[in-house]
Design an enzyme around this catalytic site. Structure first.
Site, PDB file in Angstrom:
ATOM      1  N   ALA A 239       0.825  -1.216   0.000  1.00 15.21           N
ATOM      2  CA  ALA A 239       0.000   0.000   0.000  1.00 15.21           C
ATOM      3  C   ALA A 239       0.853   1.257   0.000  1.00 15.21           C
ATOM      4  CB  ALA A 239      -0.921  -0.009   1.222  1.00 15.21           C
TER       5      ALA A 239
ATOM      6  N   ARG B  86      -3.125   8.291 -10.203  1.00 13.12           N
ATOM      7  CA  ARG B  86      -4.324   8.434 -11.023  1.00 13.12           C
ATOM      8  C   ARG B  86      -5.565   8.835 -10.216  1.00 13.12           C
ATOM      9  NH1 ARG B  86      -3.477   2.743 -13.854  1.00 13.12           N
ATOM     10  NH2 ARG B  86      -2.110   2.538 -12.050  1.00 13.12           N
TER      11      ARG B  86
ATOM     12  N   LYS C  41      -4.116   6.966  -1.485  1.00 15.40           N
ATOM     13  CA  LYS C  41      -5.135   6.105  -2.093  1.00 15.40           C
ATOM     14  C   LYS C  41      -5.753   5.098  -1.114  1.00 15.40           C
ATOM     15  CE  LYS C  41      -4.251   2.994  -5.413  1.00 15.40           C
ATOM     16  NZ  LYS C  41      -4.000   2.484  -6.774  1.00 15.40           N
TER      17      LYS C  41
ATOM     18  N   GLY D 164      -1.956  -6.712 -15.596  1.00 18.16           N
ATOM     19  CA  GLY D 164      -0.957  -7.659 -16.064  1.00 18.16           C
ATOM     20  C   GLY D 164      -1.673  -8.865 -16.671  1.00 18.16           C
TER      21      GLY D 164
ATOM     22  N   TYR E 146     -38.966  21.953  17.784  1.00 19.89           N
ATOM     23  CA  TYR E 146     -37.668  21.517  18.280  1.00 19.89           C
ATOM     24  C   TYR E 146     -37.849  20.958  19.680  1.00 19.89           C
ATOM     25  CZ  TYR E 146     -33.057  21.349  20.270  1.00 19.89           C
ATOM     26  OH  TYR E 146     -31.938  20.904  20.900  1.00 19.89           O
TER      27      TYR E 146
HETATM   28  C1  UD1 Z   1      -0.467  -4.377 -10.538  1.00 13.90           C
HETATM   29  C2  UD1 Z   1       0.218  -5.628 -11.079  1.00 13.90           C
HETATM   30  C3  UD1 Z   1      -0.588  -6.155 -12.261  1.00 13.90           C
HETATM   31  C4  UD1 Z   1      -1.994  -6.467 -11.800  1.00 13.90           C
HETATM   32  C5  UD1 Z   1      -2.634  -5.254 -11.142  1.00 13.90           C
HETATM   33  C6  UD1 Z   1      -3.920  -5.680 -10.473  1.00 13.90           C
HETATM   34  C7  UD1 Z   1       2.624  -5.353 -10.693  1.00 13.90           C
HETATM   35  C8  UD1 Z   1       3.921  -5.110 -11.321  1.00 13.90           C
HETATM   36  N1  UD1 Z   1       1.569  -5.323 -11.504  1.00 13.90           N
HETATM   37  O1  UD1 Z   1      -0.461  -3.384 -11.543  1.00 13.90           O
HETATM   38  O2  UD1 Z   1       0.007  -7.337 -12.782  1.00 13.90           O
HETATM   39  O3  UD1 Z   1      -2.784  -6.899 -12.916  1.00 13.90           O
HETATM   40  O4  UD1 Z   1      -1.795  -4.694 -10.115  1.00 13.90           O
HETATM   41  O5  UD1 Z   1      -4.644  -4.581  -9.956  1.00 13.90           O
HETATM   42  O6  UD1 Z   1       2.545  -5.617  -9.507  1.00 13.90           O
HETATM   43  N2  UD1 Z   1       3.052  -0.627  -4.560  1.00 13.90           N
HETATM   44  C9  UD1 Z   1       3.912  -0.406  -3.507  1.00 13.90           C
HETATM   45  N3  UD1 Z   1       5.141   0.069  -3.769  1.00 13.90           N
HETATM   46  C10 UD1 Z   1       5.580   0.336  -5.018  1.00 13.90           C
HETATM   47  C11 UD1 Z   1       4.698   0.108  -6.095  1.00 13.90           C
HETATM   48  C12 UD1 Z   1       3.437  -0.373  -5.837  1.00 13.90           C
HETATM   49  O7  UD1 Z   1       3.546  -0.631  -2.352  1.00 13.90           O
HETATM   50  O8  UD1 Z   1       6.705   0.751  -5.170  1.00 13.90           O
HETATM   51  C13 UD1 Z   1       1.702  -1.122  -4.279  1.00 13.90           C
HETATM   52  C14 UD1 Z   1       0.620  -0.154  -4.670  1.00 13.90           C
HETATM   53  O9  UD1 Z   1       0.294   0.697  -3.569  1.00 13.90           O
HETATM   54  C15 UD1 Z   1      -0.519  -1.070  -5.054  1.00 13.90           C
HETATM   55  C16 UD1 Z   1       0.170  -2.326  -5.554  1.00 13.90           C
HETATM   56  O10 UD1 Z   1       1.486  -2.290  -5.044  1.00 13.90           O
HETATM   57  O11 UD1 Z   1      -1.303  -1.394  -3.932  1.00 13.90           O
HETATM   58  C17 UD1 Z   1       0.199  -2.423  -7.090  1.00 13.90           C
HETATM   59  O12 UD1 Z   1       0.836  -1.280  -7.625  1.00 13.90           O
HETATM   60  P1  UD1 Z   1       0.200  -0.462  -8.825  1.00 13.90           P
HETATM   61  O13 UD1 Z   1       1.151   0.605  -9.189  1.00 13.90           O
HETATM   62  O14 UD1 Z   1      -1.180  -0.080  -8.522  1.00 13.90           O
HETATM   63  O15 UD1 Z   1       0.261  -1.572  -9.972  1.00 13.90           O
HETATM   64  P2  UD1 Z   1      -0.719  -1.811 -11.215  1.00 13.90           P
HETATM   65  O16 UD1 Z   1      -0.207  -1.045 -12.371  1.00 13.90           O
HETATM   66  O17 UD1 Z   1      -2.123  -1.606 -10.796  1.00 13.90           O
HETATM   67 CA    CA Z   2      -3.187  -0.935  -8.977  1.00 16.50          CA
END
Ligand code: UD1
Ligand code: CA
Length: 449
Positions: A11, A17, A24, A137, A364
């Site tokens: 998280a 976005r 978030k 993904g 009231y």
């Molecule tokens: C990610 C997955 C994707 C999947 C999708 C599902 C990866 C590389 N990709 O993509 O395969 O289909 O979620 O919703 O994981 N986060 C961290 N630290 C970081 C980066 C991310 O804690 O440095 C956390 C984010 O807060 C989030 C989660 O990891 O909760 C996923 O990261 P996000 O950037 O949302 O990845 P997606 O592009 O959604």
């Molecule tokens: Ca995500």
């Protein structure tokens, strides 16, 4: 489950976005933060440890979840989901099986997570078949159907982009193996991030089994990255919550036009009209009903109680057969007796209305004790506040308070008393007598002009 299962929740991402100052994971979905949904899921699995990786807004996140059962890890720089897992691993039991959950994937069902966590060896992924896979993904499979890897949308070939089986996010693997695999993860892809999804490639290269659990519905897979996706997720959750109530016999005028943001317990034959909002702990007794566009929070309705259209009811107990509204406001610590009536533009706060008591129009009633079968006329006001302190008004059983009366508290109206319309009552009015406190009507001749 047991100590053998540890949960890591990712998280730390910025949630760019969302275009919001609020981290978030704190955006609300169905009355609670996104992260709360994921943590509730982890709790239900009875994991030995729950480690949350936070980064953006770490302090406000911790403050929002003071639960002692959570261990927090800060990922100072968000270098990718794999990098986030690496930060958590020192807090994980080396002998455990780790279930990685995403803080922005809130709708995965408990049964699905249980299936995912059940495996003993190898890597287990959670996948789903969705209509619109863009942004997710993709699960690439061999010709024999086995998993060949996960390719991020940004890195996928046009052909891979046509795959509709997506990586939901949650993944289970043995802690010890995961630690080793994470050490070999390198920045990759268009974004040059360290992806946890690439741990799958390492497993396959080492010959470790990689399995996949399929979510029962596409809705479980929803990731929340934007306000629009948040609204989509809410639509799914709203429907689920409405379904759960309808399974208990509740009649809901339109399941997409009801908001359930808390815990609702119901008896038989409850009905909820369009636009009803239920928040906090709400108990709805047998045959009770709520009319269109009413907001009911932390309240209970006894059997047959009826809340009409456009009411706001908060922290109140509504007695059997009582009727509230339309357009009434019932505030905390209001207790409305059986068959009582609170009508339009009436506000009741910290007051008890006895059985059969009525305040039907424009009143009231605050800090008051109103007896049984009292009639409170139109426009009556309990003047409970003198600028410094609140005072109580006591009205005995069967009293009749005429229209437009001001009861200046502290004051008492005896049982069976009648208060003349328009009176300003500053001293106690005795039982069973008429009290009038207003200037006598005069008619004077007009001067000739
Ligand atoms: C990610 C997955 C994707 C999947 C999708 C599902 C990866 C590389 N990709 O993509 O395969 O289909 O979620 O919703 O994981 N986060 C961290 N630290 C970081 C980066 C991310 O804690 O440095 C956390 C984010 O807060 C989030 C989660 O990891 O909760 C996923 O990261 P996000 O950037 O949302 O990845 P997606 O592009 O959604
Ligand atoms: Ca995500």
């Amino acid at each position: 489950m047991s100590d053998a299962l540890n949960v890591v929740v990712l998280a730390a991402g910025k949630g760019t976005r969302m275009r919001s100052a609020l981290p978030k994971p704190l955006h609300r979905l169905g009355g609670k933060p996104l992260l709360a949904h994921v943590l509730d899921g982890a709790r239900r699995l009875k994991a030995g440890r729950v480690v949350v990786v936070c980064g953006h807004g770490a302090e406000s996140l911790r403050a929002a979840f003071p639960d002692a059962g959570i261990e927090w890890v800060v990922q100072a720089e968000q270098l990718g989901s794999g990098h986030a897992v690496i930060q958590a691993l020192p807090k994980v039991d080396p002998g455990s099986r780790v279930l990685v959950l995403y803080g922005d994937v809130p709708l995965v069902r408990h049964e699905t997570l249980e299936r995912l966590a059940a495996g003993r060896d190898g890597v287990m992924l959670l996948t789903a078949e969705v209509d619109d896979p863009s942004g997710y993904g993709r699960i690439v499979r061999q010709s024999d159907g086995s998993v060949a890897g996960i390719v991020e949308h940004a890195d996928a070939t046009p052909e891979q982009r046509r795959i509709r089986e997506i990586n939901v996010g949650p993944m289970a693997a043995p802690a010890k193996w995961l630690a080793g695999a994470c050490r070999s993860l390198k920045p990759a892809g268009l974004k040059q991030e360290i992806y946890i999804t690439h741990a799958v490639d390492i497993a396959l290269a080492e010959g470790l089994p990689v399995g996949a659990v399929r979510a029962r519905s596409a809705a479980e897979a929803m990731g929340v990255n934007s306000p629009s996706q948040l609204a989509d997720a809410w639509r799914v959750l709203r429907r689920r919550r409405a379904e759960a109530l309808m399974e208990q016999g509740v009649r809901i005028a339109d399941p997409q036009r009801i908001e359930i943001r808390g815990e609702v317990s119901v008896d038989r034959d409850v009905s909820l009209d369009v636009g009803v909002v239920l928040e906090g702990q709400v108990r709805l007794g047998e045959g009770s009903s709520i009319g269109p566009y009413s907001v009911v929070s932390n309240s209970s309705l006894d059997a047959g109680a009826r809340i009409e259209a456009h009411c706001v009811v908060d922290g109140a107990d509504i007695g059997a057969g009582a009727r509230v509204g339309p357009f009434a406001r019932v505030r905390p610590r209001a207790q409305l007796g059986a068959e009582s009536r609170v009508g339009n533009f009436v506000e009741v706060k910290n007051s008890e209305l006895g059985g059969g008591a009525k305040a039907s129009h424009l009143s009231y009633v605050g800090d008051s004790q109103v007896g049984r079968n009292v009639n409170i006329g139109a426009g009556v006001i309990t003047c409970n506040y003198d600028g410094r302190a609140k005072h109580r008004t006591v009205i005995g059983d069967g009293a009749f308070v005429g229209s437009g009366v001001e009861l200046v508290a502290p004051v008492e109206v005896g049982a069976g008393a009648v208060i003349g319309a328009g009176s300003t009552i500053t001293r106690s009015a005795p039982a069973d007598q008429l009290t009038v406190a207003r200037s006598r009507q005069k008619t004077l001749p007009l001067k000739k002009r």
